[in-house]
Design an enzyme around this catalytic site. Structure first.
Site, mmCIF file in Angstrom:
data_model
loop_
_atom_site.group_PDB
_atom_site.id
_atom_site.type_symbol
_atom_site.label_atom_id
_atom_site.label_comp_id
_atom_site.label_asym_id
_atom_site.label_seq_id
_atom_site.Cartn_x
_atom_site.Cartn_y
_atom_site.Cartn_z
ATOM 1 C CE LYS A 11 11.713 7.740 -3.955
ATOM 2 N NZ LYS A 11 10.427 7.041 -4.700
ATOM 3 C CB SER A 52 9.130 8.686 -11.484
ATOM 4 O OG SER A 52 7.899 8.120 -11.539
ATOM 5 C CD GLU A 99 12.330 8.365 4.040
ATOM 6 O OE1 GLU A 99 13.150 8.588 4.218
ATOM 7 O OE2 GLU A 99 12.288 9.185 2.555
HETATM 8 C C1 PLP Z 1 8.495 7.009 -4.699
HETATM 9 C C2 PLP Z 1 8.342 7.363 -6.057
HETATM 10 C C3 PLP Z 1 7.478 8.864 -6.770
HETATM 11 C C4 PLP Z 1 7.239 9.488 -5.498
HETATM 12 O O1 PLP Z 1 8.599 10.423 -5.489
HETATM 13 P P1 PLP Z 1 9.126 11.794 -5.621
HETATM 14 O O2 PLP Z 1 10.456 12.463 -4.641
HETATM 15 O O3 PLP Z 1 7.532 12.814 -5.591
HETATM 16 O O4 PLP Z 1 9.778 11.161 -6.766
HETATM 17 C C5 PLP Z 1 6.976 8.442 -7.721
HETATM 18 N N1 PLP Z 1 7.659 7.552 -8.508
HETATM 19 C C6 PLP Z 1 7.911 6.345 -8.011
HETATM 20 C C7 PLP Z 1 8.129 5.785 -9.579
HETATM 21 C C8 PLP Z 1 9.377 6.766 -7.264
HETATM 22 O O5 PLP Z 1 8.721 5.055 -6.951
#
Ligand code: PLP
Length: 400
Positions: A94, A382, A116
């Site tokens: 993020k 992610s 948000e």
């Molecule tokens: C926010 C988040 C997601 C999902 O959001 P995307 O916009 O689909 O990437 C996935 N993994 C993590 C660790 C997150 O913080």
């Protein structure tokens, strides 16, 4: 002409095929137009690019490693590489987007930032860049998520942000987004809204995808270095709104030999009535400013989503992904809460990496797809799982 049309990119009005656009109330027209004018020229602006690159390197810690997961590869009889977005400062992908957007907000002279958040990762990433730049920060978060992601709520407070609970609907990400939009309508002049995924009105989906595209930009040279070929056979990423997937897919969108695999949250099961598997259950409609696939009744009422993972608990997906799914460029899979929890435990004990619950859904599909022995598969990690430990411990205690 046809060749151009075959290429996957956004058009002038913000459409990917039939998805996207900017469906916004009159009051926000000026804001969105102002962002649209600046965001394209941004990439040609040397000073911006330099500041963005410097912060990604020295503040975020990029490039994030591409790690050959040997024990995991052995288990699934293929070659699995992990793109370690979990190692970024603040613990997920993020921050790539919030760094880009805070520079944009500064350029637009905005003094107040709203956002948000679902899992709290976007809230933390936004609070972090606001602290860095000395800007006021207000984060909307569903009251259910405030409870299940408590560590991130504390981090936001420590960083000086105000966390405001969203109390309507399922009290999760969609409801927090509604509150943020309401705030923006009431404060259009001094406020920039940092949207956390590839959703919202044009230009947000394209802008966020470009900020996140650093993920696949690095993957190309890292793969070349490690395998001799900059293209993998497949890329796997989980999808809430779709920003980490968009970043991991971005430079491969037009490389047809690279399979793009998106993984959604099936909650208690796709047909259980408690899920967030938008690509299967969704139909065409408008949510949060863009035309896309979303979970709705025949009357157009949004169906409350459910997933154990707060970051995937959203009834829509970004318009880019709706287009990729509609045109069959991307494949979609879904993993249940239980499959994700099991996968998290498995990857932790095979590789010593505790993934976020969101990412655990991506790991779960390794049980659903069989790759060839020679295949190179990149899985986008992610985020890290510190925020999810309470859930993991509960799972371990009831299953071991
Ligand atoms: C926010 C988040 C997601 C999902 O959001 P995307 O916009 O689909 O990437 C996935 N993994 C993590 C660790 C997150 O913080």
């Amino acid at each position: 002409m046809n060749k151009l049309r075959d290429k996957i990119s956004v058009d002038e009005q913000g459409y990917y095929g039939e998805f996207g656009g900017a469906y916004i109330p009159e009051m926000l027209y000026g804001n969105v137009e102002e962002i649209r004018k600046v965001y394209v020229s941004f990439w040609q602006d040397k000073a911006f690019k330099q500041e963005f690159d410097d912060l990604l390197k020295d503040f975020v810690g990029r490039p994030s490693p591409l790690y050959h997961a040997k024990r995991l590869s052995e288990k699934f009889k293929t070659n699995i590489y992990l793109k370690r977005e979990d190692l970024n400062h603040t613990g997920s992908h993020k921050i790539n987007n919030t760094i880009g957007q805070i520079l944009l907000a500064k350029k637009l002279n905005k003094k107040r930032i709203i956002a948000e958040t679902g899992a709290g990762q976007h809230g933390v990433a936004t609070a972090t860049v606001c602290a860095l730049m000395g800007l006021e920060c207000i984060v909307y978060m569903g009251s259910v998520d405030i409870e299940r992601q408590a560590p991130n709520v504390s981090r936001m407070k420590m960083l000086g942000a105000e966390v405001r609970p969203a109390l309507s609907g399922s009290k999760t990400l969609k409801d927090a987004t509604n509150e943020a939009i309401r705030d923006w309508i009431n404060n259009p002049l001094d406020t920039h809204y940092i949207i956390g995924s590839v959703v919202g009105p044009h230009p947000y989906p394209d802008m966020v995808a470009k900020f996140q595209s650093v993920i696949s930009e690095e993957m190309k040279w890292q793969l070349k270095e490690k395998t001799g070929n900059e293209n993998p056979d497949a890329i796997i990423a989980c999808i809430g709104g779709g920003s980490n997937a968009a970043g991991a897919f971005y430079h491969y969108l037009n490389e047809k030999d690279v399979r793009l695999i998106a993984v959604e949250a099936a909650g208690h099961g796709i047909d259980s009535g408690e899920s967030a598997a938008t690509s299967v259950l969704g139909t065409k409609g408008v949510i949060h400013g863009s035309r896309t696939l979303l979970m709705q009744t025949e009357e157009g009422q949004i169906i409350e989503p459910y997933s154990i993972s707060a970051g995937l608990d959203y009834p829509g997906i970004g318009p880019l992904h709706a287009h990729l799914i509609e045109t069959k460029r991307a494949e979609t899979y879904a993993a249940t809460d239980k499959e994700a929890l099991q996968a998290a435990l498995e990857i932790t004990r095979l590789e010593g990496i505790i993934p976020a619950l969101e990412t655990a859904h991506a790991f779960a599909v390794l049980h659903k797809i069989s790759f060839n022995k020679a295949d190179v598969v990149v899985l986008n990690v992610s985020g890290r799982g510190d925020k999810d430990l309470a859930n993991y411990i509960k799972f371990i205690e009831t299953n071991e």
